[in-house]
Design a protein around this motif. Structure first.
Motif, PDB file in Angstrom:
ATOM      1  N   LEU A 174     -12.783   3.613   3.109  1.00  0.00           N
ATOM      2  CA  LEU A 174     -14.065   3.023   2.717  1.00  0.00           C
ATOM      3  C   LEU A 174     -14.087   1.531   2.997  1.00  0.00           C
ATOM      4  O   LEU A 174     -15.001   1.022   3.625  1.00  0.00           O
ATOM      5  N   LEU A 175     -13.067   0.819   2.532  1.00  0.00           N
ATOM      6  CA  LEU A 175     -13.024  -0.622   2.786  1.00  0.00           C
ATOM      7  C   LEU A 175     -12.459  -0.937   4.177  1.00  0.00           C
ATOM      8  O   LEU A 175     -12.516  -2.067   4.632  1.00  0.00           O
ATOM      9  N   GLU A 176     -11.897   0.051   4.833  1.00  0.00           N
ATOM     10  CA  GLU A 176     -11.272  -0.109   6.160  1.00  0.00           C
ATOM     11  C   GLU A 176     -10.295  -1.280   6.198  1.00  0.00           C
ATOM     12  O   GLU A 176     -10.293  -2.105   7.107  1.00  0.00           O
ATOM     13  N   VAL A 177      -9.466  -1.281   5.196  1.00  0.00           N
ATOM     14  CA  VAL A 177      -8.444  -2.304   5.050  1.00  0.00           C
ATOM     15  C   VAL A 177      -7.216  -1.912   5.862  1.00  0.00           C
ATOM     16  O   VAL A 177      -6.961  -0.731   6.070  1.00  0.00           O
ATOM     17  N   LYS A 178      -6.453  -2.889   6.352  1.00  0.00           N
ATOM     18  CA  LYS A 178      -5.156  -2.616   6.988  1.00  0.00           C
ATOM     19  C   LYS A 178      -4.066  -2.821   5.939  1.00  0.00           C
ATOM     20  O   LYS A 178      -4.041  -3.852   5.252  1.00  0.00           O
ATOM     21  N   ASP A 179      -3.167  -1.856   5.817  1.00  0.00           N
ATOM     22  CA  ASP A 179      -2.084  -1.992   4.830  1.00  0.00           C
ATOM     23  C   ASP A 179      -0.926  -1.063   5.212  1.00  0.00           C
ATOM     24  O   ASP A 179      -0.497  -0.211   4.433  1.00  0.00           O
TER      25      ASP A 179
ATOM     26  N   SER B 190      -3.566   8.533  -3.967  1.00  0.00           N
ATOM     27  CA  SER B 190      -4.276   9.048  -2.800  1.00  0.00           C
ATOM     28  C   SER B 190      -5.746   8.642  -2.815  1.00  0.00           C
ATOM     29  O   SER B 190      -6.320   8.304  -1.776  1.00  0.00           O
ATOM     30  N   VAL B 191      -6.334   8.662  -4.005  1.00  0.00           N
ATOM     31  CA  VAL B 191      -7.725   8.229  -4.120  1.00  0.00           C
ATOM     32  C   VAL B 191      -7.834   6.740  -3.788  1.00  0.00           C
ATOM     33  O   VAL B 191      -8.690   6.316  -2.999  1.00  0.00           O
ATOM     34  N   ASN B 192      -6.943   5.949  -4.371  1.00  0.00           N
ATOM     35  CA  ASN B 192      -6.961   4.513  -4.111  1.00  0.00           C
ATOM     36  C   ASN B 192      -6.754   4.220  -2.620  1.00  0.00           C
ATOM     37  O   ASN B 192      -7.463   3.409  -2.021  1.00  0.00           O
ATOM     38  N   GLU B 193      -5.792   4.931  -2.027  1.00  0.00           N
ATOM     39  CA  GLU B 193      -5.511   4.740  -0.607  1.00  0.00           C
ATOM     40  C   GLU B 193      -6.740   5.097   0.234  1.00  0.00           C
ATOM     41  O   GLU B 193      -7.063   4.407   1.205  1.00  0.00           O
ATOM     42  N   PHE B 194      -7.429   6.164  -0.160  1.00  0.00           N
ATOM     43  CA  PHE B 194      -8.632   6.572   0.568  1.00  0.00           C
ATOM     44  C   PHE B 194      -9.706   5.485   0.483  1.00  0.00           C
ATOM     45  O   PHE B 194     -10.347   5.149   1.482  1.00  0.00           O
ATOM     46  N   ILE B 195      -9.880   4.939  -0.721  1.00  0.00           N
ATOM     47  CA  ILE B 195     -10.872   3.857  -0.880  1.00  0.00           C
ATOM     48  C   ILE B 195     -10.517   2.684   0.026  1.00  0.00           C
ATOM     49  O   ILE B 195     -11.357   2.164   0.751  1.00  0.00           O
TER      50      ILE B 195
ATOM     51  N   THR C 167     -18.912   1.112  17.287  1.00  0.00           N
ATOM     52  CA  THR C 167     -19.836   1.180  16.149  1.00  0.00           C
ATOM     53  C   THR C 167     -19.778  -0.058  15.260  1.00  0.00           C
ATOM     54  O   THR C 167     -20.674  -0.308  14.467  1.00  0.00           O
ATOM     55  N   LYS C 168     -18.692  -0.827  15.387  1.00  0.00           N
ATOM     56  CA  LYS C 168     -18.520  -1.964  14.475  1.00  0.00           C
ATOM     57  C   LYS C 168     -18.947  -3.262  15.154  1.00  0.00           C
ATOM     58  O   LYS C 168     -18.135  -4.152  15.405  1.00  0.00           O
ATOM     59  N   THR C 169     -20.198  -3.367  15.415  1.00  0.00           N
ATOM     60  CA  THR C 169     -20.672  -4.539  16.153  1.00  0.00           C
ATOM     61  C   THR C 169     -20.672  -5.807  15.306  1.00  0.00           C
ATOM     62  O   THR C 169     -20.660  -6.907  15.835  1.00  0.00           O
ATOM     63  N   THR C 170     -20.670  -5.631  13.999  1.00  0.00           N
ATOM     64  CA  THR C 170     -20.786  -6.814  13.129  1.00  0.00           C
ATOM     65  C   THR C 170     -19.438  -7.308  12.621  1.00  0.00           C
ATOM     66  O   THR C 170     -19.382  -8.189  11.781  1.00  0.00           O
ATOM     67  N   TRP C 171     -18.337  -6.750  13.125  1.00  0.00           N
ATOM     68  CA  TRP C 171     -17.017  -7.110  12.603  1.00  0.00           C
ATOM     69  C   TRP C 171     -16.709  -8.591  12.823  1.00  0.00           C
ATOM     70  O   TRP C 171     -16.907  -9.112  13.925  1.00  0.00           O
ATOM     71  N   THR C 172     -16.264  -9.246  11.764  1.00  0.00           N
ATOM     72  CA  THR C 172     -15.712 -10.587  11.923  1.00  0.00           C
ATOM     73  C   THR C 172     -14.403 -10.654  11.164  1.00  0.00           C
ATOM     74  O   THR C 172     -14.172  -9.880  10.232  1.00  0.00           O
ATOM     75  N   ALA C 173     -13.564 -11.588  11.556  1.00  0.00           N
ATOM     76  CA  ALA C 173     -12.251 -11.716  10.924  1.00  0.00           C
ATOM     77  C   ALA C 173     -12.401 -12.052   9.447  1.00  0.00           C
ATOM     78  O   ALA C 173     -11.688 -11.520   8.594  1.00  0.00           O
ATOM     79  N   SER C 174     -13.330 -12.930   9.132  1.00  0.00           N
ATOM     80  CA  SER C 174     -13.441 -13.328   7.720  1.00  0.00           C
ATOM     81  C   SER C 174     -13.946 -12.161   6.866  1.00  0.00           C
ATOM     82  O   SER C 174     -13.543 -12.012   5.714  1.00  0.00           O
ATOM     83  N   MET C 175     -14.777 -11.316   7.471  1.00  0.00           N
ATOM     84  CA  MET C 175     -15.212 -10.131   6.755  1.00  0.00           C
ATOM     85  C   MET C 175     -14.020  -9.221   6.478  1.00  0.00           C
ATOM     86  O   MET C 175     -13.851  -8.715   5.368  1.00  0.00           O
ATOM     87  N   GLN C 176     -13.193  -9.049   7.507  1.00  0.00           N
ATOM     88  CA  GLN C 176     -11.980  -8.238   7.317  1.00  0.00           C
ATOM     89  C   GLN C 176     -11.140  -8.820   6.183  1.00  0.00           C
ATOM     90  O   GLN C 176     -10.645  -8.095   5.325  1.00  0.00           O
ATOM     91  N   GLY C 177     -11.000 -10.142   6.178  1.00  0.00           N
ATOM     92  CA  GLY C 177     -10.235 -10.807   5.129  1.00  0.00           C
ATOM     93  C   GLY C 177     -10.818 -10.522   3.751  1.00  0.00           C
ATOM     94  O   GLY C 177     -10.087 -10.261   2.788  1.00  0.00           O
ATOM     95  N   SER C 178     -12.133 -10.557   3.639  1.00  0.00           N
ATOM     96  CA  SER C 178     -12.777 -10.285   2.348  1.00  0.00           C
ATOM     97  C   SER C 178     -12.524  -8.852   1.900  1.00  0.00           C
ATOM     98  O   SER C 178     -12.234  -8.599   0.732  1.00  0.00           O
TER      99      SER C 178
END
Lengths: 460, 460, 460
Positions: free
Chosen positions: C173-178, C164-169, C382-393
């Motif tokens: 926090l990282l706003e990853v899709k999974d 649960s902690v890992n999933e939260f991170i 709020t996410k004006t700086t979002w880029t695909a490569s950032m998401q990938g990172s």
């Protein structure tokens, strides 16, 4: 008196006769519900329904399929735990359920879906028919291994009839809530079955005792039944609840109750064994008691912790029942309960009825909201005198009615089934597939009996 | 000629080659349906769809999953009844279905979902691919135990192709209704498979006769397949029907037909045994014939009693087929039908086609309503000359086309599969997992053969 | 030191203690989500929802039930392949999952569904709890046969917490899709389990080597698990995706990946056997790797051919892993991985994380549309700086975090489980049901041991 277990004419004629009657009655009485009729396109426009998605089919069909799996795979495989009775467990359950759902569609149809001279069928009828047959599957568990398929069909005919009458009294006259059937399905089914097996008491059943146990792989087959019952029980308890929050809540409550029940069943199973070992019988059965016991209250505001408490208690009571009560019932009360349905459906069903009554009696507008309370308990303009405690009393009354119907009905049906010409097996041939099934060679040789058991019927 | 059953290079290369071709063709041709594409949010606004719930996914996905279970667990386990062929039954069914669905997505995609140079995939395509593979699973039943996995992949490749062409002729040219595939899936699949097994006739198959029977637990595994097929068949027959009442009605009709079929199958099974005992083969198979036989008419106004009658008849015919026709086909017509698919899919499929034709021919506006009739039979402004009897005639024509395609296709594919280099087993090694599978020690010792059967290929 | 495997007080007390804590915490913290609360009727009017169908229940419940089957029947039966460990595989999986889902509802609730001092439960929480427990089931595969149920409950307690902690991170926090959990469920679960089993290394495990293999019917039971996992994986990967196209697309991609994976698994299994025979272990496991490996990217615009490629590769890598890597891990790295989870969940999980990162990094408005891209990756104002490569990172970072959490967490939990008082079996009694279960007579006699193995604990 020697019983003849050759069913060559009795079973085919019973099946064909019942099925012909079904065809005729369906022809005279059964039509489609507006949601399943080709005129629906007009209906939809008339009722100003914006989307095909609002067809009842999409609200209920996934739950229906889950319930269907519980009846045929769940109950069927749960009973395969006996070492030489797998064909009969799955096969006879299949047979009685296939007949029972047809007769239930008619009986419940006449009482609940009769419009302008016709029963109109929709997906909710299919679920209710499966529910009704569920109570027969429960009763089957008590007499498993000791009756012929002809007896099972007779029992199904009567039990479905009585179930429908009892259900009508509870839902329509007492206006009781019982969406998951703690009272109508489990309490009724269990005490009906126990009364039948009490009437059919076999004093010499010890003669086939060596077959009244499991083997390693039969226990694994039984776990298929257990798990499908356990997993789909949230669908069972929510299948016919009101659309929206009630279905949603019923599923959550059932999920919680079942989870808690597993832990206490395991705890008691280990604690009651002198070396702390687990007993498969408890894992296969007691883990399900939590689903039975929230059958009435699951759609109410039982709260998740309330569900956990119910499951907690039922896992304990059910396991204790298997260890102490089942032997007592057999030795003292002459109730031979093959699958221990008293522990899985009887006591948890009564608990479920009580939990439902208490939960209903404590319902209030703070918990439900004004509109929510009216919606949950179907309080329309005509019910100006409705109070929660009154609802609770009626719920409790429903439990007693179900018990009374089960005992009286079981008594009558038990006496009918005791007649000597239904092809029942002799005491020494109980729990044996070879009586009614053509068995593959390997099993015969494993059994290594020189004589065909069907040739040796003995005194009852 | 001695056959070599070592598939070390043939099977891997066949699998890899086919899969590489799939990847390339998918890359060139396959994209997402608008309902599954990320642009859907625009699509939804453009088509003025108010709720995400109106995405096709929610109408079809639960049915899709049920159909998916039927193909992989249903057909796979149904065929595990053989004592030493469980790995192959489940495993080869898994393999051929996994390849078949990919090739079916392409073939059916080119013929039905080809837009602007691309096949667009949605949940309905997944269901149709499963349906197509269902017909291969049917044919697999006829040749079970006598072919190598390489032959099965070749057969799948051709059968999926022919299925798609036949389906196109029926649905698009003859404009036939066949939602549950009595004609396209069952009749086509069965007679295709029977023709293939006729071409592959093995005169010395008696050499592995002792393995062409069940053992106690293999029959229980097969019942898992039977029950999942039986329970989910209402989803099968309703999965691709029109939204709303048609899906709803198809599920009800199939439920009724299957219930009746169980009783008459049991009746006949008992009546045809000299001691009145039930035969697991009949319970495993004939009980399903009712689902096959309402495959065309289930979405029409067949009426619940009509469904019961169809199920009633098919349970009888199917069981009679197992007792009398299958031995006759083998001894006189040299058709070795391992699973008896002629009784479960062949005859019931033809009956289903006829029932569909008659039901369509008797459709009228009183039963369906003006709009309902137009909706049910897709009568749009261009079809001014449509009459019910014309629809009935086209339905009948569709049945004959399916039969013809099956016989001609089966002939060609049978000849291809007769080529000696596909790794097929010798007559004495049929119905034996050890040819193609690494088998656990216990089973080897049970079999107690000092020599590895793969080392003893014999003359065909 | 001699271990005592009599769990009479340890197992019951652990179960009861944990369950009492659950009841208390649920009582304090857990309430219903607005969609499952009786006030929903007001909520619905307030939010101007036109139909009951828009209750979250109808979007998620069918997927939830499929996931539920995967956890309890899928994982449970997959592990029954061992000849004498079927009761424990199914039973302990049942136990740990029943506890795990309750604890996961709390942990995930506090982190994701905590509103005004309460965790509010809806169907999505149930799915997420099942997901979380899925990662424990994965880890169970590594230690299968070598730990006591008490150890499994302890492991579940810690692993659910860390999950649960890992999933939260990752998600918050990282706003990853999974959505399908390639990283959070499979990578985390596999490397956690492998680390635990590495710490619990048993140098004398060869003493129970004869039981660490299958028998014929145990392999068939395991195929029930395999097939239900395989069939329902499209539901798994789409269960918590956004409504509409995302769920739809995730199901299609998973279906494609799994189909391709079957063909390459079969190809490699045959190619790596000297006589070209198939190995049941590969068919049971490697065929599922394709589902693991699209767990992150399935809801993205991976394209059907992209899914096929992922499945293609994973079938190969997973089968190679079983043949070459598992023996290497055991002999060189002292990692005894009973079920080969490194091949089914470890490597494919990492591949899934990478595929997800690459697919996210290459997302663009042409593929998704402007609105579609924003919707798919939750890009709000709020996410004006979002880029695909950032998401990938960030996706790639999420993979590393999951690995790190798994290794550190596994180390700590492994050390705790190594304490000598948890009732673990001696090396010579591993993979043996009789240690913890009352076993039917037949099996005992088959085993033909004069002494009860529980009486012979030996030096570790």
């Amino acid at each position: 008196m020697a019983w003849n277990t050759n069913l060559r004419w009795r079973l085919p004629l019973t099946c064909l006769l019942l099925q012909v009657i079904m065809v005729i009655l369906f022809g005279v009485f059964v039509r489609y519900d507006p949601d399943a009729d080709a005129h629906w396109i007009d209906e939809r426009l008339g009722r100003n329904i914006s989307s095909d998605m609002d067809n009842e089919f999409y609200y209920r069909y996934p739950s229906f399929q889950d319930v269907h799996v519980m009846i045929f795979v769940g109950f069927g495989f749960l009973m395969t735990f006996l070492q030489r009775y797998g064909f009969s467990s799955v096969g006879f359950n299949f047979l009685l359920a296939a007949f029972g759902i047809q007769w239930a569609l008619l009986m419940q149809g006449w009482l609940h879906s009769f419009h302008s001279g016709y029963i109109v069928l929709g997906v909710e009828n299919l679920i209710n028919a499966d529910f009704c047959v569920g109570s027969v599957c429960v009763a089957f568990g008590a007499v498993l291994g000791k009756v012929s398929p002809v007896q099972l069909l007779i029992m199904t005919l009567f039990q479905v009839t009585l179930f429908s009458v009892n259900e009508f009294i509870l839902l329509n006259l007492l206006e009781v809530k019982d969406a998951g059937g703690s009272m109508t399905i489990h309490t009724f089914g269990a005490y009906f079955g126990l009364t039948v097996t009490w009437i059919l008491y076999r004093p010499n059943l010890y003669q086939s005792k060596e077959r009244q146990s499991s083997v390693y792989h039969s226990d694994l087959f039984a776990m298929i039944g257990t798990l499908f019952l356990w997993m789909y029980w949230p669908s069972f308890n929510s299948a016919v609840s009101h659309h929206g929050d009630a279905q949603h809540r019923a599923a959550i409550n059932t999920y919680c109750s079942l989870a808690a029940c597993v832990l206490t069943s395991v705890a008691l199973s280990s604690a009651l064994h002198k070396k702390g070992k687990l007993d498969m019988v408890h894992i296969q059965n007691a883990t399900l008691a939590g689903g039975v016991a929230v059958g009435t209250a699951a759609e109410m505001m039982l709260m998740p912790y309330g569900s956990l408490i119910v499951g907690f208690i039922c896992g304990i009571i059910s396991t204790l029942g298997f260890v102490y009560l089942t032997p007592f019932l057999e030795s003292r009360l002459r109730i031979q309960d093959t699958c221990g349905i008293h522990n899985l459906h009887g006591m948890p069903g009564i608990i479920g009825g009580i939990v439902g009554a208490v939960t209903a009696a404590s319902a209030n507008t703070q918990q439900y909201g004004q509109k929510g309370l009216a919606h949950a308990f179907d309080i329309d303009a005509t019910k100006t005198t409705w109070t929660a405690s009154m609802q609770g009393s009626f719920q409790a009354a429903g439990l007693f009615v179900s018990l009374a119907m089960a005992l009286v009905g079981g008594l009558i049906v038990g006496v009918i089934l005791k007649l000597p010409f239904w092809g029942q097996p002799a005491d020494e041939n109980c729990f044996e597939d070879a009586i009614y099934w053509e068995i593959p060679e390997d099993q015969k040789s494993l059994v290594s009996r020189s004589e065909d058991p069907t040739l040796r019927p003995t005194e009852p």
